[in-house]
Scaffold this active site. Sequence first.
Site, PDB file in Angstrom:
ATOM      1  N   GLU A 139      44.000  42.261  34.673  1.00  0.00           N
ATOM      2  CA  GLU A 139      45.016  42.704  33.708  1.00  0.00           C
ATOM      3  C   GLU A 139      45.929  41.537  33.316  1.00  0.00           C
ATOM      4  O   GLU A 139      46.379  41.452  32.177  1.00  0.00           O
ATOM      5  CB  GLU A 139      45.814  43.880  34.299  1.00  0.00           C
ATOM      6  CG  GLU A 139      44.958  45.152  34.308  1.00  0.00           C
ATOM      7  CD  GLU A 139      45.191  46.067  35.491  1.00  0.00           C
ATOM      8  OE1 GLU A 139      46.261  46.022  36.117  1.00  0.00           O
ATOM      9  OE2 GLU A 139      44.257  46.849  35.806  1.00  0.00           O
TER      10      GLU A 139
ATOM     11  N   LYS B 296      50.144  48.144  41.013  1.00  0.00           N
ATOM     12  CA  LYS B 296      50.350  47.840  39.585  1.00  0.00           C
ATOM     13  C   LYS B 296      51.755  48.320  39.173  1.00  0.00           C
ATOM     14  O   LYS B 296      52.667  48.266  39.990  1.00  0.00           O
ATOM     15  CB  LYS B 296      49.230  48.455  38.743  1.00  0.00           C
ATOM     16  CG  LYS B 296      47.842  48.073  39.306  1.00  0.00           C
ATOM     17  CD  LYS B 296      46.705  48.469  38.419  1.00  0.00           C
ATOM     18  CE  LYS B 296      45.397  48.052  39.090  1.00  0.00           C
ATOM     19  NZ  LYS B 296      44.223  48.294  38.249  1.00  0.00           N
TER      20      LYS B 296
ATOM     21  N   GLY C  45      39.634  50.932  37.327  1.00  0.00           N
ATOM     22  CA  GLY C  45      40.321  52.084  36.746  1.00  0.00           C
ATOM     23  C   GLY C  45      39.426  52.985  35.916  1.00  0.00           C
ATOM     24  O   GLY C  45      39.923  53.840  35.182  1.00  0.00           O
TER      25      GLY C  45
ATOM     26  N   SER D 156      37.515  50.842  41.329  1.00  0.00           N
ATOM     27  CA  SER D 156      37.250  52.253  41.630  1.00  0.00           C
ATOM     28  C   SER D 156      36.785  52.498  43.063  1.00  0.00           C
ATOM     29  O   SER D 156      35.914  53.333  43.305  1.00  0.00           O
ATOM     30  CB  SER D 156      36.268  52.846  40.618  1.00  0.00           C
ATOM     31  OG  SER D 156      36.810  52.766  39.306  1.00  0.00           O
TER      32      SER D 156
ATOM     33  N   HIS E 161      44.714  38.615  38.431  1.00  0.00           N
ATOM     34  CA  HIS E 161      44.134  39.954  38.234  1.00  0.00           C
ATOM     35  C   HIS E 161      43.626  40.077  36.798  1.00  0.00           C
ATOM     36  O   HIS E 161      44.206  39.491  35.880  1.00  0.00           O
ATOM     37  CB  HIS E 161      45.197  41.026  38.525  1.00  0.00           C
ATOM     38  CG  HIS E 161      44.619  42.402  38.539  1.00  0.00           C
ATOM     39  ND1 HIS E 161      44.408  43.124  37.393  1.00  0.00           N
ATOM     40  CD2 HIS E 161      44.149  43.148  39.563  1.00  0.00           C
ATOM     41  CE1 HIS E 161      43.854  44.284  37.727  1.00  0.00           C
ATOM     42  NE2 HIS E 161      43.686  44.330  39.033  1.00  0.00           N
TER      43      HIS E 161
ATOM     44  N   GLU F 270      36.271  41.666  41.286  1.00  0.00           N
ATOM     45  CA  GLU F 270      36.558  42.943  40.625  1.00  0.00           C
ATOM     46  C   GLU F 270      35.899  42.957  39.253  1.00  0.00           C
ATOM     47  O   GLU F 270      36.461  42.424  38.286  1.00  0.00           O
ATOM     48  CB  GLU F 270      38.067  43.120  40.439  1.00  0.00           C
ATOM     49  CG  GLU F 270      38.863  43.104  41.716  1.00  0.00           C
ATOM     50  CD  GLU F 270      40.210  43.799  41.542  1.00  0.00           C
ATOM     51  OE1 GLU F 270      40.370  44.881  42.112  1.00  0.00           O
ATOM     52  OE2 GLU F 270      41.057  43.283  40.812  1.00  0.00           O
TER      53      GLU F 270
ATOM     54  N   ASN G  30      46.934  47.732  45.509  1.00  0.00           N
ATOM     55  CA  ASN G  30      47.552  47.123  44.330  1.00  0.00           C
ATOM     56  C   ASN G  30      48.150  48.252  43.504  1.00  0.00           C
ATOM     57  O   ASN G  30      47.437  48.941  42.780  1.00  0.00           O
ATOM     58  CB  ASN G  30      46.471  46.365  43.535  1.00  0.00           C
ATOM     59  CG  ASN G  30      47.006  45.826  42.216  1.00  0.00           C
ATOM     60  OD1 ASN G  30      48.227  45.794  42.007  1.00  0.00           O
ATOM     61  ND2 ASN G  30      46.110  45.413  41.334  1.00  0.00           N
TER      62      ASN G  30
HETATM   63  P1  PGA Z   1      41.123  50.572  40.633  1.00  0.00           P
HETATM   64  O1  PGA Z   1      41.865  49.165  40.454  1.00  0.00           O
HETATM   65  O2  PGA Z   1      40.914  50.763  42.121  1.00  0.00           O
HETATM   66  O3  PGA Z   1      42.068  51.589  40.052  1.00  0.00           O
HETATM   67  O4  PGA Z   1      39.830  50.488  39.901  1.00  0.00           O
HETATM   68  C1  PGA Z   1      41.512  48.042  41.214  1.00  0.00           C
HETATM   69  C2  PGA Z   1      42.324  46.849  40.790  1.00  0.00           C
HETATM   70  O5  PGA Z   1      42.583  46.693  39.593  1.00  0.00           O
HETATM   71  O6  PGA Z   1      42.724  46.022  41.635  1.00  0.00           O
END
Ligand code: PGA
Length: 258
Positions: free
Chosen positions: A100, A13, A176, A216, A98, A170, A11
């Site tokens: 976000e 983003k 992140g 992460s 997601h 998640e 992903n």
């Molecule tokens: P990350 O993001 O691996 O940077 O923690 C995962 C995601 O938001 O799908």
Amino acid sequence: MSTRKPIIAANWKMNQIPSEARDFLKKFLPKFPAKTSVDIVIAPAFLSMPMSAADILPNPAVDLSAQDMSAEPSGAFTGEISAAMLKEVGTKYVILGHSERRSLFGETDAVINAKVKAALGNKLDPILCIGESLEEREGGKLEEVLRSQVQGSLADVTAEQMANVVIAYEPVWAIGTGVTASPEQAQEAHAFVRSLLKDQFGEAVAAATRIQYGGSVKPGNAAELIALADIDGFLVGGASLEADSFGAIVQAGIDHQG
Ligand code: PGA
């Protein structure tokens, strides 16, 4: 070896401008030139999708995903992207709900549910994201949050349609942040999500649905996480931006399959 084929998705983003996406793919795609024991998925930003598709579609190991889409088929929705547009450039998957999108853009389970149904109706496979915040987990609300997200986002979806749905668990506090859920926390949440699928769709759907872990994931923790009974792949943000690190995560999945 699990009967569920692992699915490992990048992903990106709002990262990788089109030329960077191309550089990544030039390095990444030759690592996996033929079909493997895992499904590999890349979700570029919309603007990079047509160009990325030209590189990805000839590769039998890798599929193209979008990061979001509109629930509407067409019309006066400035700035939006429809399922038909995604289909025409060769998209197979679409990430929906997601965290976000939920937290920064106000998407509710009802909105996400409409998108899931629109995706399925257009033969796009949803990667439906769910997960609790730290506050919710610490407040003892983990199960309540996951239950309402699963029930709300998958309302009116049939057991038959579930064959095309991937779930991504998640935990928001792990996205992140560099903090990964412990193997115990991840397995427990995944098993709970599977029990929710059983309640809603029955045993067969629960046993067959792939549940990715996200938050992460890195080359250093992928092997341990993919070995857990109810983890069927990853949705990877930060560590998917470099061809070598995403390649190492994919390889951990392939090695696990044996
Ligand atoms: P990350 O993001 O691996 O940077 O923690 C995962 C995601 O938001 O799908």
